[in-house]
Design a protein around this motif. Structure first.
Motif, PDB file in Angstrom:
ATOM      1  N   GLY A 180       0.931  -1.079   0.009  1.00  0.00           N
ATOM      2  CA  GLY A 180       0.109   0.094   0.127  1.00  0.00           C
ATOM      3  C   GLY A 180       0.883   1.073  -0.066  1.00  0.00           C
ATOM      4  N   SER A 181       0.179   2.283  -0.151  1.00  0.00           N
ATOM      5  CA  SER A 181       1.154   3.741  -0.075  1.00  0.00           C
ATOM      6  C   SER A 181       0.333   4.677   1.089  1.00  0.00           C
ATOM      7  N   GLY A 182       1.263   5.556   1.139  1.00  0.00           N
ATOM      8  CA  GLY A 182       0.936   6.829   2.002  1.00  0.00           C
ATOM      9  C   GLY A 182       0.304   8.009   1.119  1.00  0.00           C
ATOM     10  N   THR A 183      -0.425   8.901   1.802  1.00  0.00           N
ATOM     11  CA  THR A 183      -0.912  10.037   0.974  1.00  0.00           C
ATOM     12  C   THR A 183       0.400  10.743   0.223  1.00  0.00           C
ATOM     13  N   GLY A 184      -0.123  11.756  -0.404  1.00  0.00           N
ATOM     14  CA  GLY A 184       1.118  12.624  -1.051  1.00  0.00           C
ATOM     15  C   GLY A 184       2.021  11.852  -2.009  1.00  0.00           C
TER      16      GLY A 184
ATOM     17  N   VAL B  44      -0.459   8.529   6.723  1.00  0.00           N
ATOM     18  CA  VAL B  44      -1.961   8.324   6.320  1.00  0.00           C
ATOM     19  C   VAL B  44      -2.028   7.434   4.971  1.00  0.00           C
ATOM     20  N   PRO B  45      -2.783   6.403   5.031  1.00  0.00           N
ATOM     21  CA  PRO B  45      -2.780   5.568   3.913  1.00  0.00           C
ATOM     22  C   PRO B  45      -3.579   6.257   2.817  1.00  0.00           C
ATOM     23  N   ASN B  46      -2.850   5.836   1.620  1.00  0.00           N
ATOM     24  CA  ASN B  46      -3.641   6.186   0.322  1.00  0.00           C
ATOM     25  C   ASN B  46      -4.316   4.992  -0.294  1.00  0.00           C
TER      26      ASN B  46
ATOM     27  N   LYS C 111       7.786  10.814  13.090  1.00  0.00           N
ATOM     28  CA  LYS C 111       8.133  12.286  13.238  1.00  0.00           C
ATOM     29  C   LYS C 111       9.099  12.834  12.329  1.00  0.00           C
ATOM     30  N   ARG C 112      10.155  12.230  12.181  1.00  0.00           N
ATOM     31  CA  ARG C 112      11.285  12.617  11.244  1.00  0.00           C
ATOM     32  C   ARG C 112      10.853  12.734   9.589  1.00  0.00           C
ATOM     33  N   VAL C 113      10.026  11.750   9.425  1.00  0.00           N
ATOM     34  CA  VAL C 113       9.635  11.542   8.076  1.00  0.00           C
ATOM     35  C   VAL C 113       9.066  12.934   7.311  1.00  0.00           C
ATOM     36  N   PRO C 114       7.952  13.670   7.891  1.00  0.00           N
ATOM     37  CA  PRO C 114       7.607  14.759   6.717  1.00  0.00           C
ATOM     38  C   PRO C 114       9.083  15.843   6.461  1.00  0.00           C
ATOM     39  N   ALA C 115       9.920  15.897   7.356  1.00  0.00           N
ATOM     40  CA  ALA C 115      11.248  16.792   6.706  1.00  0.00           C
ATOM     41  C   ALA C 115      11.832  16.109   5.750  1.00  0.00           C
TER      42      ALA C 115
ATOM     43  N   ILE D 202       8.679   7.528  -4.239  1.00  0.00           N
ATOM     44  CA  ILE D 202       7.496   7.077  -3.558  1.00  0.00           C
ATOM     45  C   ILE D 202       7.781   6.295  -2.288  1.00  0.00           C
ATOM     46  N   GLY D 203       6.744   6.375  -1.250  1.00  0.00           N
ATOM     47  CA  GLY D 203       6.987   5.435  -0.070  1.00  0.00           C
ATOM     48  C   GLY D 203       5.839   4.596  -0.067  1.00  0.00           C
ATOM     49  N   VAL D 204       5.960   3.390   0.083  1.00  0.00           N
ATOM     50  CA  VAL D 204       5.065   2.347   0.013  1.00  0.00           C
ATOM     51  C   VAL D 204       5.326   1.333   1.354  1.00  0.00           C
ATOM     52  N   GLY D 205       4.503   0.481   1.416  1.00  0.00           N
ATOM     53  CA  GLY D 205       4.932  -0.293   2.725  1.00  0.00           C
ATOM     54  C   GLY D 205       3.995  -1.836   2.715  1.00  0.00           C
ATOM     55  N   GLU D 206       4.711  -2.908   3.470  1.00  0.00           N
ATOM     56  CA  GLU D 206       3.998  -4.213   3.336  1.00  0.00           C
ATOM     57  C   GLU D 206       2.666  -4.003   4.685  1.00  0.00           C
TER      58      GLU D 206
END
Length: 208
Positions: A14-18, A24-26, A111-115, A130-134
């Motif tokens: 799956g992926s996150g928003t943006g 936050v899941p997309n 907390k560090r990811v947005p920056a 892109i960032g994705v995740g299992e």
């Protein structure tokens, strides 16, 4: 997926928003990682297997990148799915990082990811990211494509949110498993947001 011929290793994401680098899941963007014995087999199976055709028929658009491993270190699900070959780093190159985040430090990690996302999003060198995740929040993958090794290394090593996050990961032992791999980009087909992100890339003379 388990019944597909020649498929050596696979993961569904799956992926996150943006651009995917958020907790936050997309629900609109998904990815598949598939490892095959050869480039020709990969193309053949992706074209002929009914499962992949069904996925494509359900998509508004799809984009496939064919890669060849140039280097890898670490483990993924207690295995190493990528076999380094003769691929070079002439460019374009893809970088993949995968980590299992320890639950006790998940909040510190996110907390560090947005920056980091802001920095890579403003980097004109990156061709795609892109960032994705299992598993949401705990099994994370980043995937990016760069014109060459120099531009990728400059982003990874320059002082900033990314470099400081790497130091925190090492100092705090945040990951229970991790893998880092680099690939040569062989081919890209389809579209992402209406275009092929690599279509306009022109390698330097002597490149692939």
């Amino acid at each position: 997926m388990k019944r597909i011929r020649d498929l050596q290793f696979w993961k569904l994401f799956g992926s996150g928003t943006g651009e995917g680098f958020t907790p936050v899941p997309n629900t609109e963007v998904y990815a598949i990682l598939a490892v095959w014995p050869s480039f020709d087999i990969a193309k053949s199976r992706l074209e002929d297997e009914g499962l992949f055709n069904r996925y494509r028929n359900k998509c508004a658009e799809h984009w496939t990148v064919f890669l060849q491993t140039s280097s890898v270190r670490g483990r993924w699900s207690d295995a190493n799915p990528f076999e380094p070959g003769t691929a070079t780093d002439d460019g374009p190159i893809a970088a993949l990082t995968r980590a299992t985040i320890k639950p006790s430090v998940a909040l510190q990690f996110w907390k560090r990811v947005p920056a980091i996302s802001t920095v890579i999003g403003s980097d004109s060198s990156v061709l795609f990211k892109i960032g994705v995740g299992e598993v949401p929040w705990f099994h994370q993958v980043t995937f990016s494509i760069w014109p060459d090794l120099t531009s990728m290394s400059h982003f990874a090593r320059k002082d900033g949110p990314h470099a400081r996050a790497i130091k925190a990961v090492r100092a705090g032992d945040w990951f229970s498993e991790e893998l880092y791999a680099r690939f040569a980009v062989r081919e890209a087909v389809g579209s992402w947001q209406g275009k092929n992100p690599l279509a306009a890339f022109k390698p330097e003379e002597g490149g692939p």
